[in-house]
Enzyme design. Structure first.
Site, PDB file in Angstrom:
ATOM      1  CE1 TYR A   1      -3.456  -2.697   5.674  1.00 38.39           C
ATOM      2  CE2 TYR A   1      -3.271  -0.346   5.202  1.00 38.39           C
ATOM      3  CZ  TYR A   1      -3.351  -1.656   4.765  1.00 38.39           C
ATOM      4  OH  TYR A   1      -3.321  -1.925   3.412  1.00 38.39           O
TER       5      TYR A   1
ATOM      6  CB  THR B   1      -0.901  -0.011   1.256  1.00 39.12           C
ATOM      7  OG1 THR B   1      -1.521   1.254   1.408  1.00 39.12           O
ATOM      8  CG2 THR B   1      -0.095  -0.288   2.525  1.00 39.12           C
ATOM      9  CG  ASP B   2      -1.133   4.994  -0.931  1.00 35.46           C
ATOM     10  OD1 ASP B   2      -1.678   4.364  -0.015  1.00 35.46           O
ATOM     11  OD2 ASP B   2      -1.727   5.892  -1.577  1.00 35.46           O
ATOM     12  CD  GLU B   3      -3.370   3.548   4.512  1.00 31.13           C
ATOM     13  OE1 GLU B   3      -3.129   3.326   5.707  1.00 31.13           O
ATOM     14  OE2 GLU B   3      -4.508   3.617   4.041  1.00 31.13           O
TER      15      GLU B   3
ATOM     16  CE  LYS C   1      -0.051  -4.632   2.954  1.00 33.01           C
ATOM     17  NZ  LYS C   1      -0.456  -5.959   2.403  1.00 33.01           N
TER      18      LYS C   1
HETATM   19  P1  NAD Z   1      -9.822  -7.242   1.979  1.00 28.23           P
HETATM   20  O1  NAD Z   1      -9.836  -6.977   3.451  1.00 28.23           O
HETATM   21  O2  NAD Z   1     -11.029  -6.930   1.170  1.00 28.23           O
HETATM   22  O3  NAD Z   1      -9.488  -8.775   1.715  1.00 28.23           O
HETATM   23  C1  NAD Z   1      -8.508  -9.472   2.418  1.00 28.23           C
HETATM   24  C2  NAD Z   1      -8.678 -10.955   2.149  1.00 28.23           C
HETATM   25  O4  NAD Z   1      -7.643 -11.656   2.847  1.00 28.23           O
HETATM   26  C3  NAD Z   1     -10.005 -11.525   2.643  1.00 28.23           C
HETATM   27  O5  NAD Z   1     -10.564 -12.364   1.670  1.00 28.23           O
HETATM   28  C4  NAD Z   1      -9.630 -12.317   3.884  1.00 28.23           C
HETATM   29  O6  NAD Z   1     -10.492 -13.409   4.153  1.00 28.23           O
HETATM   30  C5  NAD Z   1      -8.217 -12.762   3.529  1.00 28.23           C
HETATM   31  N1  NAD Z   1      -7.419 -13.044   4.726  1.00 28.23           N
HETATM   32  C6  NAD Z   1      -7.261 -12.245   5.812  1.00 28.23           C
HETATM   33  N2  NAD Z   1      -6.484 -12.851   6.712  1.00 28.23           N
HETATM   34  C7  NAD Z   1      -6.103 -14.042   6.175  1.00 28.23           C
HETATM   35  C8  NAD Z   1      -5.297 -15.108   6.626  1.00 28.23           C
HETATM   36  N3  NAD Z   1      -4.713 -15.073   7.835  1.00 28.23           N
HETATM   37  N4  NAD Z   1      -5.125 -16.181   5.815  1.00 28.23           N
HETATM   38  C9  NAD Z   1      -5.736 -16.230   4.598  1.00 28.23           C
HETATM   39  N5  NAD Z   1      -6.523 -15.264   4.134  1.00 28.23           N
HETATM   40  C10 NAD Z   1      -6.711 -14.170   4.910  1.00 28.23           C
HETATM   41  O7  NAD Z   1      -8.539  -6.477   1.443  1.00 28.23           O
HETATM   42  P2  NAD Z   1      -8.303  -5.715   0.057  1.00 28.23           P
HETATM   43  O8  NAD Z   1      -8.780  -4.331   0.189  1.00 28.23           O
HETATM   44  O9  NAD Z   1      -8.758  -6.566  -1.059  1.00 28.23           O
HETATM   45  O10 NAD Z   1      -6.702  -5.664   0.058  1.00 28.23           O
HETATM   46  C11 NAD Z   1      -5.944  -6.745  -0.466  1.00 28.23           C
HETATM   47  C12 NAD Z   1      -4.463  -6.408  -0.343  1.00 28.23           C
HETATM   48  O11 NAD Z   1      -4.181  -5.209  -1.048  1.00 28.23           O
HETATM   49  C13 NAD Z   1      -4.001  -6.173   1.093  1.00 28.23           C
HETATM   50  O12 NAD Z   1      -2.722  -6.720   1.231  1.00 28.23           O
HETATM   51  C14 NAD Z   1      -3.972  -4.655   1.233  1.00 28.23           C
HETATM   52  O13 NAD Z   1      -3.012  -4.258   2.187  1.00 28.23           O
HETATM   53  C15 NAD Z   1      -3.578  -4.252  -0.176  1.00 28.23           C
HETATM   54  N6  NAD Z   1      -4.035  -2.925  -0.619  1.00 28.23           N
HETATM   55  C16 NAD Z   1      -5.348  -2.566  -0.516  1.00 28.23           C
HETATM   56  C17 NAD Z   1      -5.768  -1.328  -0.997  1.00 28.23           C
HETATM   57  C18 NAD Z   1      -7.224  -0.894  -0.934  1.00 28.23           C
HETATM   58  O14 NAD Z   1      -7.518   0.257  -1.257  1.00 28.23           O
HETATM   59  N7  NAD Z   1      -8.153  -1.743  -0.565  1.00 28.23           N
HETATM   60  C19 NAD Z   1      -4.847  -0.472  -1.585  1.00 28.23           C
HETATM   61  C20 NAD Z   1      -3.502  -0.866  -1.655  1.00 28.23           C
HETATM   62  C21 NAD Z   1      -3.112  -2.109  -1.185  1.00 28.23           C
HETATM   63  O1  DAU Z   2      -4.136   3.996   0.508  1.00 28.56           O
HETATM   64  C1  DAU Z   2      -4.362   2.618   0.383  1.00 28.56           C
HETATM   65  C2  DAU Z   2      -5.220   2.150   1.540  1.00 28.56           C
HETATM   66  O2  DAU Z   2      -6.539   2.633   1.298  1.00 28.56           O
HETATM   67  C3  DAU Z   2      -5.230   0.634   1.713  1.00 28.56           C
HETATM   68  O3  DAU Z   2      -3.939   0.199   2.039  1.00 28.56           O
HETATM   69  C4  DAU Z   2      -6.214   0.220   2.817  1.00 28.56           C
HETATM   70  O4  DAU Z   2      -6.274  -1.192   2.881  1.00 28.56           O
HETATM   71  C5  DAU Z   2      -7.574   0.775   2.458  1.00 28.56           C
HETATM   72  O5  DAU Z   2      -8.501   0.473   3.487  1.00 28.56           O
HETATM   73  C6  DAU Z   2      -7.507   2.294   2.258  1.00 28.56           C
HETATM   74  O6  DAU Z   2      -7.224   2.974   3.512  1.00 28.56           O
HETATM   75  P1  DAU Z   2      -7.968   4.334   3.917  1.00 28.56           P
HETATM   76  O7  DAU Z   2      -7.873   4.482   5.391  1.00 28.56           O
HETATM   77  O8  DAU Z   2      -7.506   5.470   3.087  1.00 28.56           O
HETATM   78  O9  DAU Z   2      -9.475   3.957   3.440  1.00 28.56           O
HETATM   79  P2  DAU Z   2     -10.912   4.171   4.121  1.00 28.56           P
HETATM   80  O10 DAU Z   2     -11.923   3.796   3.097  1.00 28.56           O
HETATM   81  O11 DAU Z   2     -10.989   3.541   5.461  1.00 28.56           O
HETATM   82  O12 DAU Z   2     -10.953   5.757   4.338  1.00 28.56           O
HETATM   83  C7  DAU Z   2     -10.787   6.649   3.243  1.00 28.56           C
HETATM   84  C8  DAU Z   2     -10.799   8.057   3.807  1.00 28.56           C
HETATM   85  O13 DAU Z   2     -12.128   8.362   4.299  1.00 28.56           O
HETATM   86  C9  DAU Z   2      -9.881   8.269   5.006  1.00 28.56           C
HETATM   87  O14 DAU Z   2      -9.354   9.584   4.961  1.00 28.56           O
HETATM   88  C10 DAU Z   2     -10.800   8.135   6.213  1.00 28.56           C
HETATM   89  C11 DAU Z   2     -12.122   8.665   5.693  1.00 28.56           C
HETATM   90  N1  DAU Z   2     -13.347   8.063   6.296  1.00 28.56           N
HETATM   91  C12 DAU Z   2     -13.443   6.702   6.300  1.00 28.56           C
HETATM   92  C13 DAU Z   2     -14.548   6.074   6.838  1.00 28.56           C
HETATM   93  C14 DAU Z   2     -14.650   4.573   6.880  1.00 28.56           C
HETATM   94  C15 DAU Z   2     -14.382   8.872   6.758  1.00 28.56           C
HETATM   95  O15 DAU Z   2     -14.295  10.125   6.716  1.00 28.56           O
HETATM   96  N2  DAU Z   2     -15.479   8.252   7.277  1.00 28.56           N
HETATM   97  C16 DAU Z   2     -15.612   6.891   7.356  1.00 28.56           C
HETATM   98  O16 DAU Z   2     -16.652   6.407   7.882  1.00 28.56           O
END
Ligand code: NAD
Ligand code: DAU
Length: 352
Positions: free
Chosen positions: A158, A133-135, A162
């Site tokens: 988190y 992730t970019d975080e 990562k």
């Molecule tokens: P998600 O939470 O939707 O899905 C995670 C999946 O991993 C689920 O299906 C869960 O059951 C599985 N999982 C969790 N723990 C596990 C374990 N111990 N063993 C096997 N499976 C397990 O997550 P996502 O948003 O699809 O993110 C996927 C990946 O991409 C993550 O590594 C996250 O850090 C990364 N990522 C997400 C975002 C985003 O915006 N969502 C952005 C950048 C990177």
């Molecule tokens: O940047 C990549 C990341 O983006 C991934 O690594 C994470 O897995 C993914 O969850 C996401 O993280 P964020 O914290 O940016 O996403 P989230 O959807 O939780 O929140 C987006 C923005 O909105 C953040 O600034 C917090 C804000 N927010 C979020 C929620 C859930 C609100 O203002 N209200 C809310 O109820």
């Protein structure tokens, strides 16, 4: 004939399910093994359309289970791993960090150890691809952008978990020559995202006439990328990314949360035949997220230039598609929002 057998971890989650679908459909001569323990965020309904494909296998299991991972490597003789399984929600990591440490750090090390053991000494035609992730780069002020050279500065449990897993992946490459590659992506949006994340949560709450919780003043900025564009990038990095390298992936599409939420309100008013401005009345400013990162912005020129990837979808078009998907998939939402999720929601928002 099977050309490659690929382990995709977390394939029942949001991004993972789009990656599994892309690989199963695009590469009929690959065997795709999806390993997922099915936490609250994992849902096999995401993969209904491909579950009977002859090149797809689902294994339910935990990436932290050493014995299981060892057995799976022995059974399938993987050529490659695309590792997405993780705990992914920042707010949950603030409330309870331990599971993030276990899954994101120990789970990754467990996979690295198994790859090293089963692939040594011949790493030819092998690749361990870690999705990050970019975080990990921390938080920006009004100026600046994350490049692949930006120093890590994770600020939530988190992102720290990562970052730690990224460091371990690089360490295994450096020390043991394990063929690894990493990509760091910005915020994804689109179909199948669990409704604890901002965009699906806002859509769901507008539809159900609930308050729209905006953390702080809504001035935090995120860079949004359509999930299928991320899946396309993952395909390119897996096949053409250079061993030992890192690729930033982003949408070049920065939005202040409050502007994004207002845009969603307008789309929802149109879709639900409500008077313009009706949904926005539900916007409610709530207590800020602890340690809330102000701004993320990602420079994805490396992947654009070296691998010829770029986002395909304009944000407004992507948002409209996403809204339509959620409105047309009420059953999916009902199924994922079970009792456990209701409990989480009450704790997260009604404590404020
Ligand atoms: P998600 O939470 O939707 O899905 C995670 C999946 O991993 C689920 O299906 C869960 O059951 C599985 N999982 C969790 N723990 C596990 C374990 N111990 N063993 C096997 N499976 C397990 O997550 P996502 O948003 O699809 O993110 C996927 C990946 O991409 C993550 O590594 C996250 O850090 C990364 N990522 C997400 C975002 C985003 O915006 N969502 C952005 C950048 C990177
Ligand atoms: O940047 C990549 C990341 O983006 C991934 O690594 C994470 O897995 C993914 O969850 C996401 O993280 P964020 O914290 O940016 O996403 P989230 O959807 O939780 O929140 C987006 C923005 O909105 C953040 O600034 C917090 C804000 N927010 C979020 C929620 C859930 C609100 O203002 N209200 C809310 O109820």
């Amino acid at each position: 004939m099977i050309k490659k057998t690929i382990l995709i971890t977390g394939g029942a989650g949001f991004i993972g399910s789009h990656v599994v679908r892309l690989f199963v459909n695009k590469y009929p001569d690959y065997k795709i093994v999806n390993l997922d323990v099915l936490t609250y965020a994992g849902n096999l309904e995401n993969l209904k359309d491909i579950e009977d494909s002859s090149n797809y296998i689902f294994e339910r299991g935990d990436i932290t289970d050493e014995k299981l991972i060892d057995e799976l490597f022995a059974k399938y003789q993987f050529n490659g791993i695309i590792h997405l399984a993780a705990e992914s929600h920042v707010d949950r990591s603030i409330a309870d960090p331990n599971q993030f440490i276990k899954t994101n750090i120990f789970g990754t090390v467990n996979l690295l150890n198994a790859a090293r053991k089963h692939w040594s000494p011949d790493f030819d035609d092998k690749k361990f691809y870690h999705i990050s992730t970019d975080e990990v780069y921390g938080s920006l002020g009004d100026e600046g952008i994350f490049t692949e050279e930006t120093a890590y500065d994770p600020r939530s449990p988190y992102s720290a978990s990562k970052a730690s897993s990224d460091h371990l992946v690089r360490a295994y490459n450096h020390t043991y020559k394990l063929p690894t590659v990493i990509s760091n992506c910005s915020n994804n949006y689109g179909p199948n995202q669990f409704p604890e994340k901002l965009i699906p949560l806002v859509i769901h709450n507008i539809k159900n006439n609930k308050a729209i919780p905006v953390y702080g003043k809504g001035e935090n900025v995120r860079d949004w990328l359509y999930v299928i564009d991320h899946a396309r990038a993952i395909d390119m990095v897996f096949h053409n990314g250079k061993i030992g390298e890192t690729y930033n992936i982003g949408g070049n599409n920065e939005w202040k949360n409050i502007d994004l939420i207002n845009t969603l309100c307008e789309i929802m008013d149109r879709r639900l035949n409500r008077v313009n401005g009706e949904s926005a009345k539900r916007i409610t400013f709530v207590k800020d997220r602890a340690g809330h990162d102000l701004r993320y912005a990602i420079d994805s020129s490396k992947i654009q230039q070296e691998l010829n990837w770029k986002p395909s979808l304009q944000f407004k078009e992507g948002l409209e598609k996403t809204v339509d998907w959620y409105l047309n998939n009420e059953d999916w939402l009902t199924h994922v929002m079970d009792g456990d999720y209701e409990k989480y929601y009450d704790k997260q928002y009604h404590k404020r």
